[in-house]
Design an enzyme around this catalytic site. Structure first.
Site, mmCIF file in Angstrom:
data_model
loop_
_atom_site.group_PDB
_atom_site.id
_atom_site.type_symbol
_atom_site.label_atom_id
_atom_site.label_comp_id
_atom_site.label_asym_id
_atom_site.label_seq_id
_atom_site.Cartn_x
_atom_site.Cartn_y
_atom_site.Cartn_z
ATOM 1 N N CYS A 19 0.805 -1.261 0.121
ATOM 2 C CA CYS A 19 -0.054 0.137 0.082
ATOM 3 C C CYS A 19 0.943 1.186 0.158
ATOM 4 O O CYS A 19 2.077 1.160 -0.148
ATOM 5 C CB CYS A 19 -0.975 0.009 1.091
ATOM 6 S SG CYS A 19 -0.001 0.017 2.784
ATOM 7 N N CYS A 22 3.732 1.847 2.281
ATOM 8 C CA CYS A 22 4.811 0.917 2.466
ATOM 9 C C CYS A 22 5.777 1.825 1.516
ATOM 10 O O CYS A 22 7.049 1.937 1.808
ATOM 11 C CB CYS A 22 4.596 -0.447 1.459
ATOM 12 S SG CYS A 22 3.529 -1.350 2.718
ATOM 13 N N ASP A 416 7.428 27.512 -32.872
ATOM 14 C CA ASP A 416 8.417 28.042 -33.573
ATOM 15 C C ASP A 416 7.932 27.887 -35.001
ATOM 16 O O ASP A 416 7.076 26.957 -35.397
ATOM 17 C CB ASP A 416 9.871 27.266 -33.460
ATOM 18 C CG ASP A 416 10.925 27.587 -34.474
ATOM 19 O OD1 ASP A 416 11.143 28.924 -34.600
ATOM 20 O OD2 ASP A 416 11.384 26.813 -35.052
ATOM 21 N N ASP A 613 12.276 23.050 -32.350
ATOM 22 C CA ASP A 613 13.110 21.852 -32.660
ATOM 23 C C ASP A 613 14.027 21.248 -31.653
ATOM 24 O O ASP A 613 14.676 20.287 -31.955
ATOM 25 C CB ASP A 613 13.838 22.023 -33.887
ATOM 26 C CG ASP A 613 14.862 23.275 -33.916
ATOM 27 O OD1 ASP A 613 15.223 23.620 -32.706
ATOM 28 O OD2 ASP A 613 15.378 23.780 -34.658
ATOM 29 N N ASP A 617 15.683 26.492 -30.064
ATOM 30 C CA ASP A 617 14.821 26.902 -29.084
ATOM 31 C C ASP A 617 14.867 26.642 -27.881
ATOM 32 O O ASP A 617 13.742 26.652 -27.170
ATOM 33 C CB ASP A 617 13.296 26.517 -29.776
ATOM 34 C CG ASP A 617 13.020 26.975 -31.076
ATOM 35 O OD1 ASP A 617 13.082 28.303 -31.360
ATOM 36 O OD2 ASP A 617 12.680 26.413 -32.269
#
Length: 728
Positions: A19, A22, A416, A613, A617
């Site tokens: 769970c 843990c 872009d 790209d 950028d």
């Protein structure tokens, strides 16, 4: 920090977690180890990812000290996991068979048949379920107690032991009280059944990464002189010539040096149709060759190949944590102690109210059994695994849960232009020389400046100057965001944007307005003692991608604003924006200008996604809330931006955002049902309205329902994609 140990990343399969409580305990244990930089534990994958200068043995010891074990790493095709699941399935069948006679009296009673197995028979049926099938709960509960913590296993062990012990006491004491063997046995059988279903669902959620791993060839045929030698893939080196026959998977990333064929890259990039490839073009390891033999020169092997990097990226993303999961883990840490206290209060309350010890104990058992934080811990990670797997199948790689969370909140998408909305393969549309300069001289000098460049505009100039004698340039220097400068034939020449020409004080008026349409403009300039002279203007045409308009329309359909940020000429950017129905655009921008524009939008309250790209950028991608790096094939910038798009298809942007929204919705739904289940179930159990057996079934069902709901993401298709007949 351990001495002489390099910084490494470890993926540790953890055994014994049941769970969210843990998860928190294992994470704390790992983060406490000296030298550990980061540690993240995922309940859905049952793995911990640890980074730091620390040894595997030290990490293993820390996990074991917390009460858990580090399992052997599963093999790539999942055989270990499948074997374990089959083994667990047989235990589940055995438990249900043993429980069937215990449940039969209740079912027959509804039909008017009164039958009850003897007390000894009930004991014989319940005991192996309690102590053989239930042994895993006792072991895990004991480890939790030694670690002074609580988890689901402790709740199940306490609840079923109380019901089993009360039944033994009533039987031996001969008091004629009710027996609860069926309650203890059914709870254990149903919880293990739920865990088995849950494990199967987890494997289904992780299908994407297993499919990618399955693409890895184990051998390659290498041409050595006139011979062809089959070798293990690990022995293929850079520059080796690899033979790829029709129908075979390409063993390495490389460049075709002989032959042409169609390659199926669907599982790698999401491209649905085979892609034509010929000499000089690059291929991706793991793609499947079509109809002809290819000879490929290896350019990337092993962990440097695109497939290996994709697998690592998907695995890292699925191991990451959404911000909301950190809150859930903190809640889970105190959940089990609170439930134990509520069970104690419930039992004491019923006993003091005069309901009798048996009823008080069984009601407390129902509270212990029903209040399990399993579903709470699974809601977020299982949705992330399913969502990121669905994204990977579409050619969308999401770096981590934080990138997914940012993408679903996006309100504005900025593109872009070149290579993102346009083909990125411009051609020279116009060359206008200045008076006294011939067209050939304009092209020849421009090509001399660009001969060493791989920029798309440079390649267009070089192609246009083919056949001319191009001089060698010297002292070349790039002018970021503006152009290039060099010495050619003893003259200082510059080639670049209108901004560069204006900064140099060049007189552009004799050339009139820039060309109409989506064309980029460059100027060839010469610096002289008397100033800057214009030698000519070059105009480049770059076609819009066929999918660009559909991509923008899809974003508008999602209610998003769109914009274009470009370093190109205003006329070119405006023409592209008009053609696509985009009203916001900025032109003539340097990379830092784009980042500044994004920052301004964010201060105005917009949540901005930048699509570029992934190389020039980079500042804008970093400045945005969500950066989407668009690339193709082995050039994909996997480390740039939060999301990488493996195909140069701008429609993937809308798909990524739509899928992020759907995944976030599944996370919210899972958390709602997990919390709602406990909010509703615990009071009903405290009121004595739920039996332990029903509580166990409800607990198992809660986890299975949360996981099953998240798995619906595996069937996700973008809204813009036509649905096939007979599919959902």
């Amino acid at each position: 920090m351990e001495s002489n140990i390099p910084v490494s990343t470890w993926d540790l399969p953890i055994e014994g977690m049941s769970c969210a409580a843990c998860v928190g305990r294992v994470e704390r244990a790992l983060k406490a180890v000296p030298g550990v930089a980061t540690a993240s534990v995922n309940l859905a994958t049952e793995q911990a990812r640890v980074q730091g200068a620390v040894s595997l043995a030290t990490l293993t010891a820390a996990v074991e000290a917390a009460g858990y074990e580090v399992k052997p790493l599963p093999d790539s095709d999942g055989q270990v996991a499948h074997a374990a699941a089959d083994h667990e399935g047989w235990w589940v069948v055995a438990g249900l068979v043993l429980c069937a006679p215990l449940l039969a009296p209740m079912l027959l009673m509804a039909l008017g048949v009164h039958w009850m197995p003897s007390v000894a028979s009930q004991w014989l049926l319940a005991t192996p379920v309690q102590f053989v099938l239930g042994a895993r709960f006792y072991r895990a509960a004991w480890r939790a107690l030694k670690a002074r913590a609580g988890n689901m296993d402790l709740l199940v062990a306490l609840g079923t032991s109380a019901a089993y012990g009360l039944s033994i006491h009533s039987w031996l004491a001969g008091q004629g009280g009710a027996l609860y063997f069926e309650a203890s046995a059914v709870v254990i059988a149903l919880v293990r059944f739920g865990k088995w279903l849950e494990a199967r669902a987890k494997r289904q959620a992780a299908e994407a990464i297993r499919a990618l791993q399955g693409l890895r060839p184990t051998e390659a045929v290498v041409r050595v002189g006139a011979r062809e030698v089959r070798v293990p893939i690990e022995r293929v080196g850079l520059g080796d010539l690899v033979v790829v026959r029709p129908g075979e998977a390409v063993a390495v990333d490389g460049e075709i040096v002989e032959g042409s064929s169609h390659l199926d890259e669907a599982l790698l990039t999401g491209e649905p149709l085979p892609v034509a490839k010929g000499v000089g073009e690059r291929v991706i390891g793991g793609s499947v060759n079509g109809e002809a033999l290819l000879l490929v020169r290896a350019t990337a092997v092993g962990a440097q190949g695109l497939l290996a990097r994709i697998v690592e990226r998907v695995a890292a993303a699925q191991a990451s944590k959404a911000p909301v999961q950190q809150t859930v883990d903190r809640v889970a840490e105190v959940f089990v102690p609170v439930v134990a206290l509520l069970a104690l209060v419930t039992g004491l309350g019923w006993w003091l109210a005069g309901a009798g010890g048996e009823h008080a104990l069984i009601t407390a058992v129902s509270v212990l059994v029903i209040a399990c934080p399993c579903a709470l811990g699974l809601a977020t990670p299982i949705a992330l695994i399913a969502g990121m797997g669905a994204a990977a199948r579409r050619g969308i790689l999401i770096r981590d849960a934080a990138a997914l969370e940012a993408a679903h909140r996006v309100t504005l998408v900025a593109f872009d232009k070149t290579g993102t909305l346009t083909e990125g393969r411009p051609t020279l549309a116009q060359a206008v020389p200045a008076p006294g300069v011939t067209r050939d001289e304009l092209l020849r000098l421009s090509a001399a400046l660009q001969v060493a460049s791989t920029h798309p505009l440079a390649l267009a100039v070089i192609d246009a100057a083919r056949g001319l004698v191009v001089s060698r340039a010297s002292d070349a220097a790039a002018l970021p965001g503006r152009g290039v400068r060099a010495q050619v034939e003893g003259r200082e020449l510059l080639l670049g944007s209108t901004r560069l020409a204006e900064e140099q004080g060049a007189d552009l008026s004799p050339f009139g307005a820039d060309p109409d349409g989506p064309q980029s403009v460059s100027w060839l300039l010469e610096r002289t003692a008397s100033g800057t002279r214009v030698l000519g203007r070059l105009a480049f045409a770059d076609r819009l991608k066929p999918e660009a308009r559909a991509a923008v329309d899809a974003l508008h359909a999602l209610g998003l604003r769109t914009a274009v940020l470009s370093g190109d000429a205003p006329a070119s950017v405006a023409a592209v924006a008009r053609a696509l129905g985009i009203t916001e655009f900025d032109a003539g921008l340097l990379p830092t200008d784009k980042a500044d524009r994004i920052a301004a939008w964010r201060t105005q309250g917009a949540v901005v996604a930048m699509v570029g790209d992934g190389i020039n950028d980079a500042p804008a991608l970093a400045a945005a809330d969500a950066g989407l790096a668009m690339a193709t094939g082995s050039d994909v910038a996997l480390q740039t931006g939060g999301i990488a798009l493996l195909r140069g298809d701008p429609r993937l942007v809308a798909e990524a955002i739509e899928l992020a929204r759907r995944t976030e919705a599944k996370i919210r739904q899972g958390l709602f049902w997990a919390m709602g289940y406990n909010v509703l179930g615990i009071p009903l159990a405290m009121a004595g309205l739920l039996s332990p057996a029903f509580s166990g079934a409800a607990m198992a069902l809660s986890s299975v329902s949360v996981v099953s709901n998240a798995l619906l993401l595996r069937r996700w298709r973008p809204a813009s994609e036509p649905r096939r007949q007979g599919t959902c």
